[in-house]
Design a protein around this motif. Structure first.
Motif, PDB file in Angstrom:
ATOM      1  N   LEU A 320     -25.356 -26.098  -1.984  1.00 46.41           N
ATOM      2  CA  LEU A 320     -26.711 -26.573  -2.240  1.00 46.41           C
ATOM      3  C   LEU A 320     -26.782 -27.536  -3.421  1.00 46.41           C
ATOM      4  N   MET A 321     -26.118 -27.198  -4.524  1.00 48.75           N
ATOM      5  CA  MET A 321     -26.212 -28.039  -5.723  1.00 48.75           C
ATOM      6  C   MET A 321     -25.589 -29.419  -5.489  1.00 48.75           C
ATOM      7  N   PRO A 322     -24.368 -29.540  -4.969  1.00 48.64           N
ATOM      8  CA  PRO A 322     -23.849 -30.882  -4.707  1.00 48.64           C
ATOM      9  C   PRO A 322     -24.669 -31.642  -3.668  1.00 48.64           C
ATOM     10  N   TYR A 323     -25.233 -30.937  -2.680  1.00 53.17           N
ATOM     11  CA  TYR A 323     -26.100 -31.593  -1.690  1.00 53.17           C
ATOM     12  C   TYR A 323     -27.335 -32.172  -2.378  1.00 53.17           C
ATOM     13  N   PHE A 324     -27.931 -31.391  -3.266  1.00 54.28           N
ATOM     14  CA  PHE A 324     -29.101 -31.833  -4.016  1.00 54.28           C
ATOM     15  C   PHE A 324     -28.775 -33.058  -4.878  1.00 54.28           C
ATOM     16  N   VAL A 325     -27.619 -33.021  -5.535  1.00 56.01           N
ATOM     17  CA  VAL A 325     -27.212 -34.136  -6.396  1.00 56.01           C
ATOM     18  C   VAL A 325     -27.040 -35.413  -5.583  1.00 56.01           C
ATOM     19  N   MET A 326     -26.380 -35.309  -4.441  1.00 52.98           N
ATOM     20  CA  MET A 326     -26.193 -36.492  -3.602  1.00 52.98           C
ATOM     21  C   MET A 326     -27.525 -36.989  -3.047  1.00 52.98           C
ATOM     22  N   ASP A 327     -28.472 -36.101  -2.853  1.00 50.24           N
ATOM     23  CA  ASP A 327     -29.787 -36.478  -2.340  1.00 50.24           C
ATOM     24  C   ASP A 327     -30.575 -37.286  -3.371  1.00 50.24           C
ATOM     25  N   ILE A 328     -30.557 -36.845  -4.623  1.00 61.53           N
ATOM     26  CA  ILE A 328     -31.390 -37.510  -5.634  1.00 61.53           C
ATOM     27  C   ILE A 328     -30.661 -38.607  -6.392  1.00 61.53           C
ATOM     28  N   LEU A 329     -29.312 -38.587  -6.385  1.00 72.28           N
ATOM     29  CA  LEU A 329     -28.548 -39.576  -7.148  1.00 72.28           C
ATOM     30  C   LEU A 329     -27.700 -40.500  -6.280  1.00 72.28           C
ATOM     31  N   GLY A 330     -27.709 -40.257  -4.970  1.00 70.80           N
ATOM     32  CA  GLY A 330     -26.796 -40.983  -4.096  1.00 70.80           C
ATOM     33  C   GLY A 330     -26.953 -42.484  -4.134  1.00 70.80           C
ATOM     34  N   GLU A 331     -28.169 -42.993  -4.417  1.00 72.42           N
ATOM     35  CA  GLU A 331     -28.403 -44.427  -4.444  1.00 72.42           C
ATOM     36  C   GLU A 331     -28.089 -45.053  -5.793  1.00 72.42           C
ATOM     37  N   LEU A 332     -27.707 -44.249  -6.772  1.00 70.49           N
ATOM     38  CA  LEU A 332     -27.422 -44.745  -8.124  1.00 70.49           C
ATOM     39  C   LEU A 332     -25.918 -44.728  -8.348  1.00 70.49           C
ATOM     40  N   PRO A 333     -25.266 -45.880  -8.328  1.00 70.77           N
ATOM     41  CA  PRO A 333     -23.802 -45.936  -8.412  1.00 70.77           C
ATOM     42  C   PRO A 333     -23.266 -45.239  -9.660  1.00 70.77           C
ATOM     43  N   GLY A 334     -22.296 -44.355  -9.468  1.00 67.16           N
ATOM     44  CA  GLY A 334     -21.613 -43.698 -10.579  1.00 67.16           C
ATOM     45  C   GLY A 334     -22.194 -42.373 -10.986  1.00 67.16           C
ATOM     46  N   LEU A 335     -23.486 -42.143 -10.741  1.00 65.96           N
ATOM     47  CA  LEU A 335     -24.103 -40.898 -11.203  1.00 65.96           C
ATOM     48  C   LEU A 335     -23.663 -39.669 -10.403  1.00 65.96           C
ATOM     49  N   PRO A 336     -23.493 -39.766  -9.069  1.00 61.46           N
ATOM     50  CA  PRO A 336     -22.896 -38.614  -8.382  1.00 61.46           C
ATOM     51  C   PRO A 336     -21.506 -38.289  -8.918  1.00 61.46           C
ATOM     52  N   GLY A 337     -20.744 -39.334  -9.243  1.00 66.75           N
ATOM     53  CA  GLY A 337     -19.428 -39.113  -9.828  1.00 66.75           C
ATOM     54  C   GLY A 337     -19.505 -38.419 -11.170  1.00 66.75           C
ATOM     55  N   LEU A 338     -20.572 -38.710 -11.932  1.00 67.20           N
ATOM     56  CA  LEU A 338     -20.755 -38.062 -13.229  1.00 67.20           C
ATOM     57  C   LEU A 338     -21.011 -36.567 -13.050  1.00 67.20           C
ATOM     58  N   PHE A 339     -21.825 -36.197 -12.043  1.00 59.82           N
ATOM     59  CA  PHE A 339     -22.062 -34.771 -11.833  1.00 59.82           C
ATOM     60  C   PHE A 339     -20.801 -34.055 -11.356  1.00 59.82           C
ATOM     61  N   VAL A 340     -20.050 -34.691 -10.457  1.00 63.27           N
ATOM     62  CA  VAL A 340     -18.799 -34.075 -10.006  1.00 63.27           C
ATOM     63  C   VAL A 340     -17.853 -33.920 -11.192  1.00 63.27           C
ATOM     64  N   ALA A 341     -17.851 -34.907 -12.095  1.00 67.34           N
ATOM     65  CA  ALA A 341     -17.063 -34.779 -13.321  1.00 67.34           C
ATOM     66  C   ALA A 341     -17.566 -33.612 -14.158  1.00 67.34           C
ATOM     67  N   CYS A 342     -18.890 -33.401 -14.149  1.00 64.57           N
ATOM     68  CA  CYS A 342     -19.479 -32.259 -14.854  1.00 64.57           C
ATOM     69  C   CYS A 342     -18.937 -30.955 -14.291  1.00 64.57           C
TER      70      CYS A 342
END
Length: 620
Positions: A320-342
């Motif tokens: 659920l959490m990674p799905y949510f992150v990709m939903d709200i940040l998917g259009e912003l380059p690099g930010l999904p990668g930042l959460f995965v790094a988190c």
């Protein structure tokens, strides 16, 4: 959600790769900086010259693994914000660690936590405890790598095997090169990444959900803010009592007497720095906990009328959490990668701390016992070799987890099932001066047997606790192509409790239905009670054979008014001379303590002084 948003883009991989590059660079830096310092003590415990700041950040980062980053928000989303009560348990855990366990470990000058068990009891107890620790740590560390990697792979398309191999290789690399200092400073950097990743999700998520006021209103309407449940039943999953009492036993077992934690505390330059590191670490724990709980509430407010799990858009709650992150940040380059790094910052810090701790206990409890005449250079090379060996073991365990199926869930509980008996064993030595070695050994066996019985029994024959079922979720506004209800029975990898099944109400079903947070309490109580009974039957330890520094006079808090009562509570062991509690207060060659110390402890005492002298000389 558009499928395009579910996959990583180039900038996401770039941001994520920076985490591994910087972590590796820290290892190289300390390898170059400390290249002239060969002794293993410098490699394994940082020369005992660390300050409280980086150690505090390191403790927080390794304590909050990716299981917390991904699992805690999902738990809040499904069960409500009662998870926040863990903050009370964390406070108790840090207090008892700082005031009860740390002074004993720090003042004894030990490197491996399990050295204490030989000083207090016997070599057999020490070896048994070390082997249990090694097995549980390798198993748990492998799961910590595999579970979040799988969840991220299934939602973001992030390559599963690449992330597993990269985690194992990078952690082994900087642990082997830089030792404990590299681990601590890498953890400090990774802690910053964790907080930054959470903040990005919180800010963007709150905006997408209509603001914090709307999040609060939705959570209130959805019963997610019904935090305090004072039902005393041990069968309830999360109540105030299961979280505070059971949570304290669970985390104290894997924190207060755990080699990974204590090793970094005793690496501090003074006991004051070590205590401050623990209390500053508590602030970090509360910050991460608050971020995780708030993320879960924001996620609920965002999906209040279209639950992705029920609608079949994700296959397990831990996605659920990674799905949510990709939903709200998917259009912003690099930010999904930042959460995965988190998320992977928690993984890296946990794995690195485990590798370093495993290398330390193996060297101190086995290698140095068999080869006492090793040179400093040989000891350093052996320590580095052990880091490589355990790095391979933990990575291999993560690979094996891919073929274990639902056994993964049971493996996640082993940390708690082993932690309770280990906590009980150390408490028998520190809190109960009368305990003898046979009582300690038999108590450990009984504690392990009972905690594994309830833990594995609950996994193999799950009986439903009364509140295992999640709170209501809706699919009212889901689109037609995703609204098909998916009642999947796949086991969530990051879940902490068994899936609910029906129960016929028998005593055995009730035993297996006990909250998972009480597994450690079961192990602790059975270990302590059995140990004290065996001691009473066989006769307690002669007080002249117990070094005052090996026990902690906590009863003085209640018996401070009566010297006679204090002495009676401590079974005749004299605690009046505080100089005998602190080995560092005695100079080499000068004995200020009563002549009742064991020869083993005297040898350890001399070694501690010699190490202090070496540190002073090296600084000069």
């Amino acid at each position: 959600m558009d499928d395009k948003l579910r996959t990583f883009q180039v900038w996401d991989y770039v941001v994520f790769s920076c985490l591994f590059v910087v972590s590796s660079g820290i290892g190289v830096f300390f390898a170059v900086k400390e290249r002239k310092k060969e002794p293993s003590k410098e490699f394994l415990v940082g020369g005992r010259q660390m300050s409280c700041g980086p150690v505090a950040l390191s403790l927080t980062a390794s304590f909050m693994s990716a299981v917390t980053v991904l699992g805690a928000p999902s738990d809040v989303y499904r069960f409500g914000a009662s998870f926040v009560i863990f903050g009370v348990a964390y406070t108790f855990v840090v207090f008892f660690t700082a005031e009860l366990f740390l002074p004993v470990f720090y003042r004894s000058g030990i490197t491996s936590t399990y050295e204490y068990l030989e000083l207090r009891f016997c070599k057999g107890v020490r070896i048994a405890a070390t082997l249990i620790y090694m097995i549980q740590t390798i198993l748990y560390t492998g799961i910590v790598v595999y579970a979040p990697a799988l969840a991220l792979n299934q939602v973001t398309g992030f390559d599963l095997w690449a992330s597993i191999y990269a985690t194992g290789i990078v952690c082994t690399f900087y642990c082997t090169l830089g030792g404990l200092k590299a681990v601590v400073w890498s953890d400090a950097f990774q802690m910053v990444v964790m907080v930054t990743g959470f903040l990005v999700v919180l800010v963007q998520g709150a905006m997408k959900a209509g603001g914090l006021a709307n999040v609060w209103e939705k959570a209130l309407d959805g019963q997610r803010l019904d935090v305090f449940d004072f039902d005393p039943s041990p069968l309830r999953r999360h109540t105030f009592w299961t979280v505070t009492i059971g949570g304290t036993f669970t985390w104290l077992g894997v924190y207060g007497v755990n080699q990974s934690t204590i090793q970094r505390c005793i690496s501090c330059k003074t006991e004051t720095h070590a205590r401050l590191a623990l209390y500053f670490n508590l602030l970090g724990l509360l910050v991460i906990l608050a971020c995780a709980v708030l993320s879960g509430l924001i996620m609920y407010a965002y999906y209040v009328s279209c639950d992705p799990w029920t609608a079949g858009q994700v296959q397990a709650p831990d996605q659920l959490m990674p799905y949510f992150v990709m939903d709200i940040l998917g259009e912003l380059p690099g930010l999904p990668g930042l959460f995965v790094a988190c998320a992977f910052s928690g993984t890296l810090s946990t794995v690195a701390a485990s590798i370093n701790a495993l290398a330390t206990v193996t060297y101190e409890d086995f290698v140095s016992q068999c080869c006492s005449d090793l040179s400093n250079k040989a000891a350093a090379w052996i320590s580095k070799g052990l880091c490589i060996v355990f790095g391979v073991c933990c990575t291999s365990m993560a690979i094996a987890a891919a073929y274990m199926g639902s056994v993964v869930q049971a493996a996640l509980s082993i940390h708690g099932m082993c932690g309770g008996p280990m906590l009980g064993l150390f408490c028998l030595g520190i809190v109960f001066p009368c305990t003898n070695s046979k009582g300690a050994a038999i108590g450990l066996i009984v504690g392990i047997a009972l905690s594994f019985w309830v833990g594995i029994g609950a996994f193999l024959h799950p009986a439903s606790p009364l509140t295992t079922h999640p709170l209501p979720l809706s699919v009212q506004t889901c689109s037609a192509n995703t609204s098909a209800i998916n009642m999947t029975t796949s086991t969530p990898l990051l879940s902490s409790s068994p899936a609910p099944l029906t129960t016929d109400g028998s005593a055995l079903d009730s035993w297996y239905s006990i909250s998972y947070l009480y597994y450690s309490a079961v192990g602790y109580i059975s270990t302590v009670v059995t140990g004290l009974i065996i001691t009473a039957v066989l006769g307690g330890t002669d007080p002249t054979e117990v070094k005052p520094g090996l026990i902690r006079p906590v009863c003085n808090l209640f018996c401070f008014f009566s010297k006679r009562l204090r002495r009676k509570c401590w079974c005749g062991v004299d605690h009046d001379d505080e100089q005998c509690w602190d080995l560092g207060s005695t100079e080499l060659g000068e004995d200020k303590c009563p002549p009742n110390g064991s020869s083993v402890f005297r040898m350890q005492e001399t070694a501690a002084y010699a190490n202090q002298a070496f540190v002073k000389d090296s600084q000069t």
